[in-house]
Design a protein around this motif. Sequence first.
Motif, PDB file in Angstrom:
ATOM      1  N   ARG A  46     -40.978   4.678  76.868  1.00 21.83           N
ATOM      2  CA  ARG A  46     -41.091   4.250  78.272  1.00 21.83           C
ATOM      3  C   ARG A  46     -39.849   3.451  78.632  1.00 21.83           C
ATOM      4  O   ARG A  46     -39.208   2.878  77.763  1.00 21.83           O
ATOM      5  CB  ARG A  46     -42.296   3.323  78.457  1.00 21.83           C
ATOM      6  N   MET A  51     -44.896   1.322  82.440  1.00 22.38           N
ATOM      7  CA  MET A  51     -44.596   2.675  82.899  1.00 22.38           C
ATOM      8  C   MET A  51     -45.236   3.679  81.942  1.00 22.38           C
ATOM      9  O   MET A  51     -45.359   3.408  80.746  1.00 22.38           O
ATOM     10  CB  MET A  51     -43.081   2.884  82.907  1.00 22.38           C
ATOM     11  N   GLN A  57     -44.439  12.031  81.857  1.00 19.14           N
ATOM     12  CA  GLN A  57     -43.435  12.482  82.825  1.00 19.14           C
ATOM     13  C   GLN A  57     -43.302  14.004  82.784  1.00 19.14           C
ATOM     14  O   GLN A  57     -43.253  14.667  83.822  1.00 19.14           O
ATOM     15  CB  GLN A  57     -42.086  11.802  82.564  1.00 19.14           C
ATOM     16  N   HIS A 146     -40.422  12.748  88.452  1.00 15.63           N
ATOM     17  CA  HIS A 146     -40.799  12.810  87.037  1.00 15.63           C
ATOM     18  C   HIS A 146     -39.697  13.421  86.171  1.00 15.63           C
ATOM     19  O   HIS A 146     -39.515  13.006  85.029  1.00 15.63           O
ATOM     20  CB  HIS A 146     -42.140  13.521  86.876  1.00 15.63           C
ATOM     21  N   GLN A 148     -36.440  13.102  86.769  1.00 18.48           N
ATOM     22  CA  GLN A 148     -35.425  12.054  86.637  1.00 18.48           C
ATOM     23  C   GLN A 148     -35.908  10.937  85.715  1.00 18.48           C
ATOM     24  O   GLN A 148     -35.134  10.382  84.942  1.00 18.48           O
ATOM     25  CB  GLN A 148     -35.065  11.506  88.016  1.00 18.48           C
ATOM     26  N   THR A 149     -37.191  10.621  85.770  1.00 16.05           N
ATOM     27  CA  THR A 149     -37.732   9.578  84.896  1.00 16.05           C
ATOM     28  C   THR A 149     -37.693  10.030  83.439  1.00 16.05           C
ATOM     29  O   THR A 149     -37.338   9.242  82.550  1.00 16.05           O
ATOM     30  CB  THR A 149     -39.157   9.190  85.337  1.00 16.05           C
TER      31      THR A 149
END
Length: 176
Positions: A46, A51, A57, A146, A148-149
Amino acid sequence: MSLTLSHVVLPTYTKGLATLTHILNAAADYAKANGLDADAEFVGARLVPDMLPLSFQVQNATNTVRRTLARLQGQEDQPWADGETTIAQLLERVEKARELVKGADAAVIDAKAGEEVDLPFGPKITIRLTSQASALDQGIPNFFFHLQTAYAILRSKGVPIGKRDFIGNFITLPQQ
């Protein structure tokens, strides 16, 4: 040629899922080269403690593709189990989403672009809007959030990926 909804959605998801495959493979390669266990190192990683992890993700990016394509084609969404615990399983899930995009019917998507659909927005709210608006205002932005995360989580863990790794699949280079 005019731009249609399928011309926006299908290539965007195709290219984004290719990016997701690329960065997950980069993580696996990095782990192997550095004697790390990719599954232990990355799947639960994370950016911050509150998060959700990399696995979520990837699951949510692919769930967004699945839900959006079902909505755009007037189909019932068929949920997938969210139980992946390895990079290999996450890659299989991405491939499953890629197959959904390949099998999507562009003509149906374009024909239904103006039809109203229900878009769940949180546990107690449903918004009624056009199929096109659901894809452009929620489906694609949520997918990119998601994607990009996932990229940021892997980058923060030392995986040597950069902007070219993220955006490279989205750029069509001219033929030489």
